[in-house]
Design a protein around this motif. Structure first.
Motif, mmCIF file in Angstrom:
data_model
loop_
_atom_site.group_PDB
_atom_site.id
_atom_site.type_symbol
_atom_site.label_atom_id
_atom_site.label_comp_id
_atom_site.label_asym_id
_atom_site.label_seq_id
_atom_site.Cartn_x
_atom_site.Cartn_y
_atom_site.Cartn_z
ATOM 1 N N TYR A 149 -3.541 6.533 -1.443
ATOM 2 C CA TYR A 149 -3.897 6.216 -2.633
ATOM 3 C C TYR A 149 -5.394 6.352 -3.169
ATOM 4 O O TYR A 149 -5.312 6.904 -4.301
ATOM 5 C CB TYR A 149 -3.699 4.424 -2.646
ATOM 6 C CG TYR A 149 -4.354 3.765 -3.567
ATOM 7 C CD1 TYR A 149 -3.700 3.514 -4.872
ATOM 8 C CD2 TYR A 149 -5.714 3.133 -3.395
ATOM 9 C CE1 TYR A 149 -4.294 2.758 -5.737
ATOM 10 C CE2 TYR A 149 -6.251 2.392 -4.498
ATOM 11 C CZ TYR A 149 -5.617 2.111 -5.646
ATOM 12 O OH TYR A 149 -6.193 1.600 -6.570
ATOM 13 N N SER A 179 8.630 -1.209 -4.447
ATOM 14 C CA SER A 179 7.398 -1.398 -4.167
ATOM 15 C C SER A 179 6.580 -1.884 -5.521
ATOM 16 O O SER A 179 6.981 -1.403 -6.691
ATOM 17 C CB SER A 179 6.712 -0.472 -3.917
ATOM 18 O OG SER A 179 5.053 -0.822 -3.737
ATOM 19 N N ARG A 198 9.884 1.686 -7.754
ATOM 20 C CA ARG A 198 8.528 1.029 -7.836
ATOM 21 C C ARG A 198 8.444 0.201 -9.192
ATOM 22 O O ARG A 198 9.241 0.698 -10.296
ATOM 23 C CB ARG A 198 7.433 1.971 -7.697
ATOM 24 C CG ARG A 198 6.889 2.777 -8.973
ATOM 25 C CD ARG A 198 5.730 3.565 -8.458
ATOM 26 N NE ARG A 198 6.162 4.984 -8.224
ATOM 27 C CZ ARG A 198 5.664 5.719 -7.391
ATOM 28 N NH1 ARG A 198 4.795 5.194 -6.529
ATOM 29 N NH2 ARG A 198 5.856 6.981 -7.395
ATOM 30 N N SER A 256 2.827 0.127 -5.311
ATOM 31 C CA SER A 256 2.515 1.544 -4.667
ATOM 32 C C SER A 256 2.284 2.578 -5.560
ATOM 33 O O SER A 256 3.373 3.007 -5.995
ATOM 34 C CB SER A 256 3.527 2.016 -3.439
ATOM 35 O OG SER A 256 3.357 1.104 -2.349
ATOM 36 N N THR A 257 1.236 2.906 -5.898
ATOM 37 C CA THR A 257 1.061 3.949 -7.058
ATOM 38 C C THR A 257 1.236 5.337 -6.820
ATOM 39 O O THR A 257 1.105 6.176 -7.648
ATOM 40 C CB THR A 257 -0.144 3.514 -7.847
ATOM 41 O OG1 THR A 257 -1.338 3.629 -6.880
ATOM 42 C CG2 THR A 257 -0.018 2.007 -8.636
ATOM 43 N N ASN A 258 0.956 5.740 -5.505
ATOM 44 C CA ASN A 258 0.976 7.128 -5.208
ATOM 45 C C ASN A 258 2.425 7.893 -5.507
ATOM 46 O O ASN A 258 3.392 7.392 -5.494
ATOM 47 C CB ASN A 258 0.772 7.137 -3.616
ATOM 48 C CG ASN A 258 0.678 8.708 -3.275
ATOM 49 O OD1 ASN A 258 1.682 9.575 -2.965
ATOM 50 N ND2 ASN A 258 -0.480 9.166 -3.101
ATOM 51 N N VAL A 281 5.662 8.322 -3.688
ATOM 52 C CA VAL A 281 6.646 7.433 -2.831
ATOM 53 C C VAL A 281 7.802 7.474 -3.286
ATOM 54 O O VAL A 281 8.870 7.650 -2.462
ATOM 55 C CB VAL A 281 6.054 6.263 -3.077
ATOM 56 C CG1 VAL A 281 6.895 4.999 -2.917
ATOM 57 C CG2 VAL A 281 4.575 6.068 -2.423
ATOM 58 N N SER A 324 4.188 2.490 2.020
ATOM 59 C CA SER A 324 5.511 2.565 1.613
ATOM 60 C C SER A 324 5.981 3.911 1.959
ATOM 61 O O SER A 324 7.157 4.341 2.161
ATOM 62 C CB SER A 324 5.132 2.475 0.047
ATOM 63 O OG SER A 324 5.141 1.305 -0.281
ATOM 64 N N MET A 378 0.796 -1.218 -0.069
ATOM 65 C CA MET A 378 0.194 0.023 0.036
ATOM 66 C C MET A 378 0.871 1.396 -0.006
ATOM 67 O O MET A 378 1.976 1.114 0.777
ATOM 68 C CB MET A 378 -0.842 0.072 1.321
ATOM 69 C CG MET A 378 -1.861 -1.201 1.371
ATOM 70 S SD MET A 378 -2.805 -0.941 2.868
ATOM 71 C CE MET A 378 -3.762 -2.381 2.644
ATOM 72 N N SER A 379 0.369 2.375 -0.751
ATOM 73 C CA SER A 379 1.033 3.482 -0.818
ATOM 74 C C SER A 379 1.376 4.254 0.671
ATOM 75 O O SER A 379 2.296 4.680 0.915
ATOM 76 C CB SER A 379 0.264 4.467 -1.813
ATOM 77 O OG SER A 379 0.513 4.196 -2.971
ATOM 78 N N LYS A 380 0.243 3.973 1.430
ATOM 79 C CA LYS A 380 0.148 4.601 2.779
ATOM 80 C C LYS A 380 1.443 4.128 3.500
ATOM 81 O O LYS A 380 2.248 4.626 4.557
ATOM 82 C CB LYS A 380 -1.000 4.635 3.474
ATOM 83 C CG LYS A 380 -1.227 3.255 3.712
ATOM 84 C CD LYS A 380 -2.754 3.422 4.495
ATOM 85 C CE LYS A 380 -3.310 2.128 4.891
ATOM 86 N NZ LYS A 380 -4.688 2.258 5.901
#
Length: 386
Positions: free
Chosen positions: A185, A133, A150, A136-138, A141, A117, A113-115
């Motif tokens: 995210y 990652s 990523r 983690s797409t945010n 990151v 990461s 999860m982005s949060k």
């Protein structure tokens, strides 16, 4: 006197033999080093963590079976250590400290999860340990530092892909969004979809939020507001559990418009929880098991044989992330974090979800796919290039 001299001479000879016969240090011919992973094995998104662990495990086993790497002339294989973050940034941070400080890992796969990461990345960066990652797409990151990578595309791209698909392909001009504003995210994806949809000329008629999808079970207040705006599409940039529950409640209320989301929908539990309510739903993703390329089909077959079910995108990306880091480790021939990082930056690795080339922020430039739920099954619709 002669006797004393003889005794002294014998002692000297014995001492000399002792020094001359001292055992030379034997250099080991093989060694094992640790590679870590941080996965959400428990909590509301546990299927993601299982996939992350499984994909990375497969990559490590194949790396070891192929002979590992040579580090300073010593054959080096990997011991894989997976830690559960329970979907919590605080737990993830503790896991990172454990892997780095106690286990002395050469790298970290995750978090999922982005949060999480975003909590792990500063720790890995400060320690000079590469972290990659899979999912983690945010966008923020990898901005933490140059040890953070990523294997997935980022939310500005993913949100825009769905906005374009809804407006240009489905020909729908109004949309409503319901998202978790307590998760980086979900919030980011909601905002990028809104911006992209409105840029196309569409109108977001409702932009509703809730907090903590792991605990929220009643979405009727937000859905009532949304239904009153009469949207043509419902965008839910949330994880599979809440997305399925929201759609069940929406359908019960008579809100039967097409719906979709992001890669957080990618779980077999989406259909298990949502049933008929998620039928026809569309979402952006990184990988489709229906891709006919021999590389993908070989991976799908091996994974299915090993784990008893087909891989999702989270498994494929974890496999790629671990494979990429291990390939860089082998290229560098070093356990030093900066050497592995530099090899990762210049990688030519080709994974299951495509060839990897990193931009200046260590984000890969790669396409997305659109998946649709048809008869309870994920069905490939289209590939969208950057």
């Amino acid at each position: 006197m002669r006797r004393l001299f003889a005794i002294i001479l014998v002692c000297a000879l014995i001492a000399g033999v002792g020094v001359g016969c001292k055992k030379a240090e034997v250099k080991p011919t093989e060694q094992i080093v640790n590679l870590g992973a941080i996965s959400c094995m428990t909590g509301g998104s546990a299927t993601f963590g299982t996939s992350n662990k499984n994909g990375a495990t497969m990559a490590v086993e194949e790396f070891n079976a192929a002979g590992g790497a040579m580090v300073g002339g010593v054959k080096t294989t990997i011991n894989f250590i997976n830690e559960d973050d329970a979907g919590s940034p605080e737990v993830g941070a503790s896991a990172a400290h454990k892997l780095i400080d106690n286990d002395k890992v050469i790298g970290i796969i995750g978090a999922v999860m982005s949060k999480v990461s975003l909590a792990v990345a500063p720790i890995a960066q400060a320690a000079g340990v590469p972290e990659i990652s899979g999912t983690s797409t945010n966008a923020t990151v990898t901005l933490v530092g140059d040890y953070i990578f990523r294997a997935c595309f980022i939310d500005p791209f993913q949100g825009t892909v769905m906005a374009n698909y809804v407006y240009n392909t489905l020909k729908l001009k109004t949309a409503a969004v319901l998202y978790d504003n307590g998760n980086d995210y979900n919030k980011g994806l909601a905002e990028f979809f809104k911006a992209g949809f409105e840029k196309n000329g569409g109108k977001v008629v409702a932009f509703e939020a809730f907090t903590d999808e792991d605990k929220t079970v009643d979405y009727k207040a937000q859905l009532t507001k949304i239904k009153a705006t009469n949207p043509e599409f419902l965008y839910l940039p949330n994880y599979y559990g809440s997305a399925a529950l929201i759609l069940k409640q929406a359908r019960e209320m008579g809100l039967n418009v097409p719906a979709g989301g992001g890669d957080g929908w990618d779980s077999p539990d989406l259909v298990k929880i949502g049933g008929a309510a998620v039928e026809g739903g569309v979402f952006s993703n990184h990988f489709s098991k229906d891709d006919k390329s021999p590389k993908v089909q070989d991976f799908v077959a091996k994974y299915t044989t090993k784990y008893g079910e087909a891989p999702d995108a989270f498994a494929a990306l974890a496999y790629d992330a671990a494979g990429l880091l291990l390939d860089a480790f082998k290229t560098a021939g070093s356990i030093k974090g900066s050497d592995i990082r530099d090899a990762m930056k210049n990688t030519t690795f080709v994974g299951i979800s495509g060839a990897y080339k990193f931009d200046a922020n260590r984000d890969p430039i790669k396409p997305a796919v659109i998946i649709k739920i048809v008869n309870g099954q994920q069905t490939y619709v289209a590939t969208v290039n950057p």
